[in-house]
Design a protein around this motif. Structure first.
Motif, PDB file in Angstrom:
ATOM      1  N   ILE A  81      16.545 -12.648  34.821  1.00 45.38           N
ATOM      2  CA  ILE A  81      15.735 -13.661  34.142  1.00 45.38           C
ATOM      3  C   ILE A  81      15.864 -15.022  34.832  1.00 45.38           C
ATOM      4  N   LEU A  82      17.096 -15.363  35.221  1.00 47.18           N
ATOM      5  CA  LEU A  82      17.316 -16.666  35.858  1.00 47.18           C
ATOM      6  C   LEU A  82      16.676 -16.753  37.255  1.00 47.18           C
ATOM      7  N   TYR A  83      16.641 -15.609  37.960  1.00 47.17           N
ATOM      8  CA  TYR A  83      16.128 -15.590  39.340  1.00 47.17           C
ATOM      9  C   TYR A  83      14.706 -16.153  39.442  1.00 47.17           C
ATOM     10  N   PRO A  84      13.695 -15.632  38.687  1.00 50.05           N
ATOM     11  CA  PRO A  84      12.335 -16.172  38.860  1.00 50.05           C
ATOM     12  C   PRO A  84      12.201 -17.617  38.399  1.00 50.05           C
ATOM     13  N   ILE A  85      12.974 -18.001  37.346  1.00 48.94           N
ATOM     14  CA  ILE A  85      12.850 -19.383  36.848  1.00 48.94           C
ATOM     15  C   ILE A  85      13.374 -20.371  37.880  1.00 48.94           C
ATOM     16  N   ILE A  86      14.598 -20.125  38.337  1.00 51.42           N
ATOM     17  CA  ILE A  86      15.200 -21.043  39.301  1.00 51.42           C
ATOM     18  C   ILE A  86      14.470 -20.949  40.650  1.00 51.42           C
ATOM     19  N   GLY A  87      14.081 -19.709  41.047  1.00 47.54           N
ATOM     20  CA  GLY A  87      13.382 -19.532  42.324  1.00 47.54           C
ATOM     21  C   GLY A  87      12.064 -20.287  42.369  1.00 47.54           C
ATOM     22  N   SER A  88      11.275 -20.198  41.274  1.00 44.84           N
ATOM     23  CA  SER A  88       9.993 -20.907  41.227  1.00 44.84           C
ATOM     24  C   SER A  88      10.205 -22.415  41.328  1.00 44.84           C
ATOM     25  N   ALA A  89      11.234 -22.913  40.601  1.00 41.60           N
ATOM     26  CA  ALA A  89      11.495 -24.353  40.629  1.00 41.60           C
ATOM     27  C   ALA A  89      11.906 -24.820  42.026  1.00 41.60           C
ATOM     28  N   LEU A  90      12.742 -24.028  42.693  1.00 41.09           N
ATOM     29  CA  LEU A  90      13.189 -24.425  44.025  1.00 41.09           C
ATOM     30  C   LEU A  90      12.048 -24.365  45.049  1.00 41.09           C
ATOM     31  N   VAL A  91      11.262 -23.284  44.996  1.00 39.35           N
ATOM     32  CA  VAL A  91      10.154 -23.170  45.950  1.00 39.35           C
ATOM     33  C   VAL A  91       9.146 -24.288  45.726  1.00 39.35           C
ATOM     34  N   TRP A  92       8.789 -24.513  44.465  1.00 37.50           N
ATOM     35  CA  TRP A  92       7.827 -25.583  44.154  1.00 37.50           C
ATOM     36  C   TRP A  92       8.389 -26.947  44.554  1.00 37.50           C
ATOM     37  N   GLY A  93       9.654 -27.189  44.227  1.00 29.06           N
ATOM     38  CA  GLY A  93      10.250 -28.477  44.551  1.00 29.06           C
ATOM     39  C   GLY A  93      10.344 -28.726  46.041  1.00 29.06           C
ATOM     40  N   SER A  94      10.674 -27.689  46.808  1.00 28.88           N
ATOM     41  CA  SER A  94      10.769 -27.859  48.259  1.00 28.88           C
ATOM     42  C   SER A  94       9.415 -28.234  48.857  1.00 28.88           C
ATOM     43  N   ARG A  95       8.331 -27.671  48.305  1.00 30.08           N
ATOM     44  CA  ARG A  95       6.994 -28.014  48.818  1.00 30.08           C
ATOM     45  C   ARG A  95       6.592 -29.433  48.449  1.00 30.08           C
ATOM     46  N   GLN A  96       6.992 -29.876  47.260  1.00 30.44           N
ATOM     47  CA  GLN A  96       6.694 -31.248  46.873  1.00 30.44           C
ATOM     48  C   GLN A  96       7.455 -32.245  47.752  1.00 30.44           C
ATOM     49  N   VAL A  97       8.693 -31.917  48.082  1.00 36.50           N
ATOM     50  CA  VAL A  97       9.463 -32.776  48.976  1.00 36.50           C
ATOM     51  C   VAL A  97       8.821 -32.828  50.357  1.00 36.50           C
ATOM     52  N   ALA A  98       8.376 -31.639  50.848  1.00 38.79           N
ATOM     53  CA  ALA A  98       7.707 -31.601  52.157  1.00 38.79           C
ATOM     54  C   ALA A  98       6.433 -32.427  52.141  1.00 38.79           C
ATOM     55  N   ALA A  99       5.671 -32.334  51.032  1.00 36.04           N
ATOM     56  CA  ALA A  99       4.436 -33.120  50.913  1.00 36.04           C
ATOM     57  C   ALA A  99       4.743 -34.609  50.931  1.00 36.04           C
ATOM     58  N   TRP A 100       5.784 -35.012  50.204  1.00 33.65           N
ATOM     59  CA  TRP A 100       6.148 -36.437  50.157  1.00 33.65           C
ATOM     60  C   TRP A 100       6.557 -36.936  51.537  1.00 33.65           C
ATOM     61  N   LEU A 101       7.346 -36.134  52.266  1.00 32.62           N
ATOM     62  CA  LEU A 101       7.787 -36.538  53.601  1.00 32.62           C
ATOM     63  C   LEU A 101       6.595 -36.676  54.546  1.00 32.62           C
ATOM     64  N   LEU A 102       5.656 -35.732  54.485  1.00 32.00           N
ATOM     65  CA  LEU A 102       4.490 -35.806  55.358  1.00 32.00           C
ATOM     66  C   LEU A 102       3.617 -37.003  55.011  1.00 32.00           C
TER      67      LEU A 102
END
Length: 624
Positions: A81-102
């Motif tokens: 149960i924890l895997y998809p919740i935390i995984g989605s948050a990390l994947v989404w967050g990493s893309r937002q950070v990449a967008a901000w840096l670009l």
């Protein structure tokens, strides 16, 4: 697992270690299948959130099934149960950070600049239209408002998430949705259907681009780079009649063929089509070094492509012989014919630009008339089987030196065919303008529109016939195969085109407005500059009414008057004498007597010659 147990976790056994390694492998495969890695570089933004959740959720589900089927104990259910919740948050967050840096470094992101995307409609909801939609989405610079299609069964339906509208809705859609371009995706439609669509779009003040015909599309899927502006052939071209394979091959297959003027618009297309019909040898005679280099290189590339496509054991490719020289060089022409055992000649070498030849009468007559005579004499001496002259509609009742020189060239062949009955078969094929040839009005209009205008038209009422270069070359080859000697073949050119209308259509189809009295704020003005020296308002193809059909529906045969060999020899001798002294007035006087219907500009004629012309009912064209 570390979060669940409250301490850093290391798998105590190899089976558990392999199960934990399986999770990222499954995740990578799932992300790849959903296109999330492409999303990282092309579509970073809020629109990727649902896709990320679905992909991570599915990867967690697949991993849970693997855990269940493995039977290995030691993994708590809460981890699944924890895997998809935390995984989605990390994947989404990493893309937002990449967008901000670009964004902070000044890189513009397609997903965040949708306001700058160009609104477009796709005309044609078939397979090609859907492929084009996918290509536009990949490009990220377009927003597809909808499909337009003529099929009632598709109206109101959704294809790949995009609605299909009836053509009558286009005007409202373009205005309401600020559509900048309509993209034609109708490669399988016949030319008439595409022209109907183009004519409908012409009045809507929107840019139009099109995909080429299906036979011209490169192998593979449609790409945005395949789109091109609508050109004159889209507007004026017609569906070709399927060629007769027997006529195409009759004087080419396993024969040695010579093309003069091989680097020109018609000559180069003749070369391409001759190569498709398996000659034994193809000789390219061209006076321009650069043109000869280009057509020889293209000929070898065509042969290489055909060799790759053919099966093993196919016939040997033809020999290509490139000869740099003029048709006026009799010795060179004879050597070329003899050394290569030439059996068929297509004589396309000519000066064709009317105003230039009008001001260079001696050069025009020397090349067009005496060049034809030189090659014809050599052909007879060397036993060439067939000689086909490429002629022009400007040879009919000409008003220019260029037209008169081509009519004299026709008369040279008519006289030789009548005098030497048997041996070389001399024939000529007459047709009008070809689309997009070198120096054509179409190319000039396109350049002028791209430069912001004005577009220069000689006269509001000037009318011309047009045909595509490939169709003209194909019909020339087929007409030459039907000749018996002295024949004048005329290609059926379709409906004449008003050049003023062509200019206006080209402007509108580039999304621009004609600037005139009704639209003073338009984009491109049309300037009327008057007929150029030697030009006519209307072109003709026939001298008389004695016309008959042939076995091809677009090739006519005309029986026209000619001069006897003796009379023609006197005319040519008089012309030679006048050309030696550059006596232009005498040249025109000779042409008036020899070329039926010749009407030169009055400025060329002396008062005496004008009076003689009027007495003989050969009126000169009055130009202010």
């Amino acid at each position: 697992m570390s979060l669940r147990l409250g301490e850093f976790y290391v798998a105590p056994t190899w089976p558990l270690f392999l199960l934990f390694c399986a999770a990222p492998v499954i995740g990578v495969a799932t992300f790849f299948r959903f296109g999330l890695y492409r999303l990282v570089t092309r579509y970073i933004g809020a629109q990727g959130a649902p896709l990320i959740v679905i992909a991570v959720g599915l990867s967690a589900l697949f991993w849970a099934l693997v855990v269940l089927l493995s039977g290995v104990p030691g993994i708590p259910r809460s981890v699944v149960i924890l895997y998809p919740i935390i995984g989605s948050a990390l994947v989404w967050g990493s893309r937002q950070v990449a967008a901000w840096l670009l964004m902070s470094t000044g890189v513009e992101l397609p997903g965040r600049s949708r306001e700058k995307a160009k609104n477009v409609l796709i005309y044609g909801a078939g397979t090609t239209g859907v492929q084009l939609l996918e290509a536009l989405r990949r490009a990220g610079q377009y927003r597809t408002i909808g499909f337009v299609d003529t099929s009632p069964t598709l109206w109101g339906q959704y294809i790949a998430g995009v609605k299909v509208f009836r053509p009558e809705r286009m005007a409202a859609l373009i205005e309401q949705k600020d559509v900048k371009e309509v993209l034609l995706a109708m490669p399988k439609a016949n030319r008439r259907e595409r022209q109907m669509a183009i004519r409908q779009l012409e009045t809507l003040m929107v840019g139009v681009r099109t995909l080429p015909a299906i036979e011209d599309l490169a192998a593979g899927r449609v790409t945005v780079s395949d789109l091109r502006p609508v050109d004159a052939e889209d507007l004026l071209g017609r569906d070709p009649v399927p060629p007769n394979p027997d006529l195409l091959a009759r004087n080419i297959k396993n024969k040695s063929v010579l093309v003069t003027g091989a680097g020109g618009s018609i000559g180069s297309e003749l070369v391409r089509q001759i190569l498709r019909n398996d000659p034994r040898r193809l000789v390219l005679l061209e006076a321009g070094e650069a043109q000869l280099y280009e057509i020889e290189l293209e000929a070898h590339e065509l042969l290489k492509a055909r060799a790759i496509a053919k099966e093993q054991g196919a016939a040997a490719p033809p020999e290509i012989v490139a000869v740099l020289g003029s048709v006026l060089d009799g010795a060179l022409v004879r050597r070329t014919l003899q050394a290569n055992s030439v059996q068929t000649i297509f004589h396309a070498a000519a000066f064709k630009h009317v105003p230039i030849v009008e001001h260079n009468a001696v050069a025009g007559l020397r090349n067009n008339t005496f060049g034809t005579l030189c090659v014809a004499e050599a052909a007879q001496e060397c036993g060439v089987e067939r000689f086909v002259l490429i002629s022009t509609d400007k040879a009919v009742r000409p008003t220019s030196i260029m037209g008169a020189s081509k009519r004299l060239a026709e008369m040279v062949l008519q006289a030789r065919a009548a005098e030497f009955n048997g041996g070389t078969v001399f024939t000529m094929v007459r047709f009008g303008n070809v689309l997009d040839s070198s120096g054509s009005v179409v190319r000039r209009f396109r350049r002028q529109i791209e430069a912001g205008g004005p577009v220069t038209v000689t006269h509001r009422e000037v009318i011309r016939y047009f045909m595509s270069i490939p169709e003209a070359a194909s019909l020339v080859i087929q007409a030459g195969a039907m000749a018996t000697g002295g024949d004048v073949f005329v290609l059926e050119m379709g409906e004449p085109v008003k050049i003023d209308d062509l200019a206006r259509s080209m402007i509108r189809l580039m999304g621009l407005e004609v600037r005139d009295a009704q639209h003073p704020d338009g984009d491109i003005a049309i300037e009327y500059i008057g007929l150029r020296d030697g030009e006519k308002l209307h072109e003709e193809l026939l001298l008389g009414e004695n016309t008959s059909r042939t076995e091809h529906p677009r090739i006519l045969k005309n029986h026209e008057p000619r001069l006897s060999a003796n009379d023609l020899a006197e005319v040519l001798a008089s012309l030679r004498a006048a050309m030696e002294t550059n006596d232009v007035e005498t040249i025109h006087a000779v042409l008036l007597r020899a070329v039926e219907g010749y009407r030169p500009e009055v400025r060329h004629l002396s008062p005496k010659t004008r009076a003689e012309a009027a007495a003989e009912d050969v009126p000169a064209r009055l130009v202010g």
